[in-house]
Motif scaffolding. Structure first.
Motif, PDB file in Angstrom:
ATOM      1  N   TYR A 441      19.602  -7.686  24.634  1.00 19.08           N
ATOM      2  CA  TYR A 441      19.126  -6.952  23.353  1.00 19.08           C
ATOM      3  C   TYR A 441      20.182  -7.315  22.020  1.00 19.08           C
ATOM      4  O   TYR A 441      20.103  -6.700  21.330  1.00 19.08           O
ATOM      5  CB  TYR A 441      18.584  -5.699  23.200  1.00 19.08           C
ATOM      6  CG  TYR A 441      17.388  -5.417  24.122  1.00 19.08           C
ATOM      7  CD1 TYR A 441      16.039  -6.066  23.614  1.00 19.08           C
ATOM      8  CD2 TYR A 441      17.638  -4.906  25.614  1.00 19.08           C
ATOM      9  CE1 TYR A 441      15.053  -5.932  24.505  1.00 19.08           C
ATOM     10  CE2 TYR A 441      16.296  -4.760  26.203  1.00 19.08           C
ATOM     11  CZ  TYR A 441      15.104  -5.170  25.625  1.00 19.08           C
ATOM     12  OH  TYR A 441      13.891  -4.997  26.339  1.00 19.08           O
ATOM     13  N   GLY A 442      21.090  -7.820  22.539  1.00 20.31           N
ATOM     14  CA  GLY A 442      22.298  -7.907  21.362  1.00 20.31           C
ATOM     15  C   GLY A 442      23.080  -6.337  21.366  1.00 20.31           C
ATOM     16  O   GLY A 442      22.819  -5.513  21.991  1.00 20.31           O
ATOM     17  N   ASP A 443      23.689  -6.345  20.309  1.00 17.72           N
ATOM     18  CA  ASP A 443      24.423  -5.195  20.176  1.00 17.72           C
ATOM     19  C   ASP A 443      23.610  -3.713  19.865  1.00 17.72           C
ATOM     20  O   ASP A 443      23.641  -2.655  19.884  1.00 17.72           O
ATOM     21  CB  ASP A 443      25.220  -5.079  18.833  1.00 17.72           C
ATOM     22  CG  ASP A 443      26.587  -5.863  19.404  1.00 17.72           C
ATOM     23  OD1 ASP A 443      27.333  -5.632  20.509  1.00 17.72           O
ATOM     24  OD2 ASP A 443      27.164  -6.728  18.673  1.00 17.72           O
ATOM     25  N   ARG A 444      22.347  -4.318  19.354  1.00 14.26           N
ATOM     26  CA  ARG A 444      21.118  -3.253  19.318  1.00 14.26           C
ATOM     27  C   ARG A 444      20.610  -2.311  20.258  1.00 14.26           C
ATOM     28  O   ARG A 444      20.135  -1.376  20.422  1.00 14.26           O
ATOM     29  CB  ARG A 444      20.009  -4.022  18.597  1.00 14.26           C
ATOM     30  CG  ARG A 444      19.038  -2.920  17.679  1.00 14.26           C
ATOM     31  CD  ARG A 444      17.896  -3.855  16.878  1.00 14.26           C
ATOM     32  NE  ARG A 444      17.035  -2.961  16.237  1.00 14.26           N
ATOM     33  CZ  ARG A 444      17.198  -2.756  15.013  1.00 14.26           C
ATOM     34  NH1 ARG A 444      18.258  -3.374  14.453  1.00 14.26           N
ATOM     35  NH2 ARG A 444      16.236  -2.108  14.286  1.00 14.26           N
ATOM     36  N   ALA A 445      20.939  -3.019  21.628  1.00 12.27           N
ATOM     37  CA  ALA A 445      20.859  -2.464  22.879  1.00 12.27           C
ATOM     38  C   ALA A 445      21.387  -0.989  22.786  1.00 12.27           C
ATOM     39  O   ALA A 445      21.014  -0.033  23.510  1.00 12.27           O
ATOM     40  CB  ALA A 445      21.370  -3.347  24.208  1.00 12.27           C
ATOM     41  N   TYR A 446      22.602  -0.813  22.409  1.00 11.98           N
ATOM     42  CA  TYR A 446      23.209   0.371  22.232  1.00 11.98           C
ATOM     43  C   TYR A 446      22.082   1.597  21.533  1.00 11.98           C
ATOM     44  O   TYR A 446      22.272   2.724  22.176  1.00 11.98           O
ATOM     45  CB  TYR A 446      24.499   0.387  21.390  1.00 11.98           C
ATOM     46  CG  TYR A 446      25.444   1.505  21.884  1.00 11.98           C
ATOM     47  CD1 TYR A 446      26.095   1.385  23.086  1.00 11.98           C
ATOM     48  CD2 TYR A 446      25.787   2.632  21.020  1.00 11.98           C
ATOM     49  CE1 TYR A 446      27.039   2.243  23.553  1.00 11.98           C
ATOM     50  CE2 TYR A 446      26.859   3.645  21.549  1.00 11.98           C
ATOM     51  CZ  TYR A 446      27.368   3.451  22.943  1.00 11.98           C
ATOM     52  OH  TYR A 446      28.283   4.516  23.195  1.00 11.98           O
ATOM     53  N   ARG A 447      21.618   1.192  20.546  1.00  8.73           N
ATOM     54  CA  ARG A 447      20.470   2.217  19.988  1.00  8.73           C
ATOM     55  C   ARG A 447      19.451   2.322  20.857  1.00  8.73           C
ATOM     56  O   ARG A 447      19.157   3.758  21.344  1.00  8.73           O
ATOM     57  CB  ARG A 447      20.168   1.564  18.813  1.00  8.73           C
ATOM     58  CG  ARG A 447      20.891   1.165  17.605  1.00  8.73           C
ATOM     59  CD  ARG A 447      20.149   0.607  16.446  1.00  8.73           C
ATOM     60  NE  ARG A 447      20.842   0.146  15.378  1.00  8.73           N
ATOM     61  CZ  ARG A 447      20.406  -0.208  14.073  1.00  8.73           C
ATOM     62  NH1 ARG A 447      18.913   0.066  14.076  1.00  8.73           N
ATOM     63  NH2 ARG A 447      21.004  -0.722  13.181  1.00  8.73           N
ATOM     64  N   TYR A 448      19.103   1.301  21.884  1.00  6.05           N
ATOM     65  CA  TYR A 448      18.032   1.442  22.483  1.00  6.05           C
ATOM     66  C   TYR A 448      18.340   2.317  24.028  1.00  6.05           C
ATOM     67  O   TYR A 448      17.417   3.317  24.339  1.00  6.05           O
ATOM     68  CB  TYR A 448      17.288   0.276  23.078  1.00  6.05           C
ATOM     69  CG  TYR A 448      17.106  -0.761  21.863  1.00  6.05           C
ATOM     70  CD1 TYR A 448      16.330  -0.207  20.785  1.00  6.05           C
ATOM     71  CD2 TYR A 448      16.762  -2.139  22.275  1.00  6.05           C
ATOM     72  CE1 TYR A 448      15.834  -1.075  19.964  1.00  6.05           C
ATOM     73  CE2 TYR A 448      16.362  -3.063  21.138  1.00  6.05           C
ATOM     74  CZ  TYR A 448      15.880  -2.435  20.044  1.00  6.05           C
ATOM     75  OH  TYR A 448      15.458  -3.321  18.985  1.00  6.05           O
ATOM     76  N   LEU A 449      19.430   2.179  24.624  1.00  6.38           N
ATOM     77  CA  LEU A 449      20.056   2.822  25.497  1.00  6.38           C
ATOM     78  C   LEU A 449      19.787   4.244  25.342  1.00  6.38           C
ATOM     79  O   LEU A 449      19.362   5.138  26.264  1.00  6.38           O
ATOM     80  CB  LEU A 449      21.290   2.234  26.103  1.00  6.38           C
ATOM     81  CG  LEU A 449      21.036   0.926  26.577  1.00  6.38           C
ATOM     82  CD1 LEU A 449      22.760   0.563  27.051  1.00  6.38           C
ATOM     83  CD2 LEU A 449      20.542   0.864  27.770  1.00  6.38           C
ATOM     84  N   HIS A 450      20.658   4.792  24.046  1.00 10.68           N
ATOM     85  CA  HIS A 450      20.885   6.230  23.952  1.00 10.68           C
ATOM     86  C   HIS A 450      19.526   6.933  23.540  1.00 10.68           C
ATOM     87  O   HIS A 450      19.417   8.155  23.834  1.00 10.68           O
ATOM     88  CB  HIS A 450      21.968   6.375  22.900  1.00 10.68           C
ATOM     89  CG  HIS A 450      23.213   6.215  23.487  1.00 10.68           C
ATOM     90  ND1 HIS A 450      23.763   4.861  23.692  1.00 10.68           N
ATOM     91  CD2 HIS A 450      24.264   6.868  23.832  1.00 10.68           C
ATOM     92  CE1 HIS A 450      24.848   4.921  24.072  1.00 10.68           C
ATOM     93  NE2 HIS A 450      25.278   6.514  24.342  1.00 10.68           N
ATOM     94  N   MET A 451      18.568   6.171  22.992  1.00 14.67           N
ATOM     95  CA  MET A 451      17.412   6.708  22.541  1.00 14.67           C
ATOM     96  C   MET A 451      16.336   6.919  23.814  1.00 14.67           C
ATOM     97  O   MET A 451      15.793   7.906  23.908  1.00 14.67           O
ATOM     98  CB  MET A 451      16.700   5.986  21.564  1.00 14.67           C
ATOM     99  CG  MET A 451      17.031   6.272  20.001  1.00 14.67           C
ATOM    100  SD  MET A 451      16.060   5.538  18.800  1.00 14.67           S
ATOM    101  CE  MET A 451      16.520   3.767  18.750  1.00 14.67           C
TER     102      MET A 451
END
Length: 506
Positions: A441-451
């Motif tokens: 997911y690119g760097d946006r993965a960091y958002r997804y993981l924590h949500m």
């Protein structure tokens, strides 16, 4: 300039780790007179009071009934459930927990023509349980473009947008606030999913959108606030809105070439780097429901089944509503044991929503990608279970022991010497392989993981309260030491901790 590795999300994660040797250097005295107000206000617009729709039996008038359902949905997602009367500055507790009680998330509502509300843009005014209509023009086509023509938008009439007001959390937690903001937003998403089910809605989650376009549509100051999730709210009482599960996530670019970033600027740089810019990006037509495989099967380990009867949430989910309203983070545990059946029930509710369809909950609720999240449980005192660290194999419904030891003293240390870690009967760790997630997911993965981690944490919260256990989330910990002490594989970055135990007698 940096070399091509790591990505900005990995760099951010490494830079914001807590370490025993440096944590005291990061601290600073907080000026509570400067604490940001956790509510938005508007000078221009009109108010729709939702409080009258909270009381009484369901009404028969169709429009009034729709507003009643919407009122209950918003209240049980983020409404004020208690007021602590501090002198001159009362503290408003909400349905969803927030680190430090800072509440960085805001809820906006976008109404299409012929929706339950007049067309326009609204902000949910938590303090007064009302909607503030600050824009009265039709913006649905612009919303569809900003959300890359997500398929759920073609049939639905109401969208919720979750935003983050960065400074509310960064005021206290500095750059590491970015983690907490998304964990808090995950708590909120967990409540929205359950509150929607109680009120005959089905939320369709959207994590991929053109950030700048959606922020501009809501008239946000992007230096202060940014959209982080959108939710198309399908009305299940309308046959044309009974949709199949829809896609939830799109990738961003991966930034591997960034300048030296000063402390205090890292949060905003990471957020901007994880934005989606391409208007020609598109969601797939259908959501592929993946059955996440259990990642670890350690040889010769003790395997303990966790099959459980579902937690009962009452007729028409009345006990779920009561639990949401009564949820509080536990401040102290007694140190006494919980039982293996209770721990199994907590895990069942959190990871097996399909077991709750008969009670009216969604068997396939939207998340971003739970296949990326792993779960470990440090057991200190669970009746019927040996002390140690376990991997939770959700598909096999079993705990797999990886360390044989009572970790109370180490947990106290790992959780920044918080007594909750020491006195908990069990501590749940959510982790993820950042490299794998970012490759997807690119760097946006960091958002997804924590949500997603916050979403799981909220399900644990509610299940624990229903079982009359104590529960509290912890987002501050010595990152690398968790893996080393508990035996968790080093590829697994710790995202979130949930402590479980016996609360003091009330």
């Amino acid at each position: 300039m940096s070399d091509v590795h790591p990505s900005i999300a990995q760099h951010y994660h490494q830079r914001t780790k807590y370490d025993p040797e440096t944590i005291n250097q990061r601290g600073r005295a907080l000026d509570f007179s400067q604490q940001p107000v956790p509510f938005k206000t508007y000078k221009v617009g009109t108010e729709i009071d939702l409080k009258p729709y909270l009381e009484g039996e369901p009404v028969t008038d169709p429009q009034m009934r729709q507003r009643q359902r919407l009122s209950h949905l918003l209240y049980h997602s983020y409404g004020v459930t208690a007021v602590v009367p501090y002198p001159n500055n009362p503290f408003y507790m909400r349905a969803a927990p927030s680190a430090g009680g800072l509440y960085p998330a805001e809820i906006y509502l976008i109404a299409r023509e012929d929706a339950v509300l007049p067309t326009g843009l609204y902000n949910y005014q938590v303090q007064t349980h009302s909607l503030w209509r600050f824009w009265d023009n039709q913006v649905w086509s612009a919303l569809e473009e900003a959300c890359l023509w997500h398929p759920a938008l073609a049939s639905t009439q109401v969208v919720l947008v979750i935003t983050a007001v960065f400074w509310r959390s960064a005021w206290r937690y500095e750059d590491r606030a970015y983690r907490r903001i998304f964990l808090d937003s995950g708590h909120l998403l967990g409540n929205i999913e359950l509150a929607a089910a109680m009120n005959d809605y089905r939320p369709h989650l959207m994590g991929g959108f053109v950030d700048e376009a959606l922020n501009q549509l809501l008239y946000l100051d992007e230096d202060q606030e940014g959209a982080i999730a959108a939710i198309a709210l399908a009305d299940l009482l309308e046959i044309n809105q009974n949709l199949q599960p829809t896609p939830t996530a799109l990738p961003s670019e991966t930034d591997t070439s960034y300048p030296e970033i000063l402390d205090g600027e890292l949060l905003h740089y990471c957020h901007e780097a994880s934005e989606v810019y391409a208007l020609d990006a598109a969601y797939p037509k259908d959501r592929l429901i993946l059955c996440a495989e259990d990642k670890y099967n350690f040889p010769f380990c003790l395997k303990v089944p966790t099959t459980s009867e579902p937690i009962q949430w009452g007729d028409s989910l009345t006990e779920l509503a009561t639990t949401i309203r009564g949820r509080r983070s536990t401040r102290r545990f007694t140190g006494d044991a919980i039982t293996l059946p209770d721990l199994s029930a907590l895990l069942d509710f959190t990871y097996h929503p399909e077991h709750y369809q008969d009670q009216g909950l969604d068997p396939q609720p939207d998340t971003f990608d739970l296949s990326l999240i792993q779960t470990f449980v440090a057991v200190s005192d669970v009746t019927g279970l040996e002390a140690g660290c376990y991997y939770y194999a959700a598909q096999a419904k079993e705990l797999r022991q990886i360390r044989f030891k009572n970790f109370r003293r180490e947990l106290h240390y790992l959780c920044l010497q918080q007594d909750l870690g020491r006195d908990a009967a069990a501590v749940v760790f959510h982790t993820a392989d950042l490299g794998v997630a970012i490759a997807t997911y690119g760097d946006r993965a960091y958002r997804y993981l924590h949500m997603d981690a916050g979403y799981l944490g909220q399900r644990l919260n509610l299940a624990a309260i229903r079982l009359q256990l104590g529960v509290s989330g912890i987002a501050g910990f010595f990152d690398d030491h968790v893996n080393e002490v508990l035996g968790i594989p080093t590829d697994e970055a710790v995202l979130y901790i949930t402590t479980l135990g016996q609360p003091p007698a009330s």
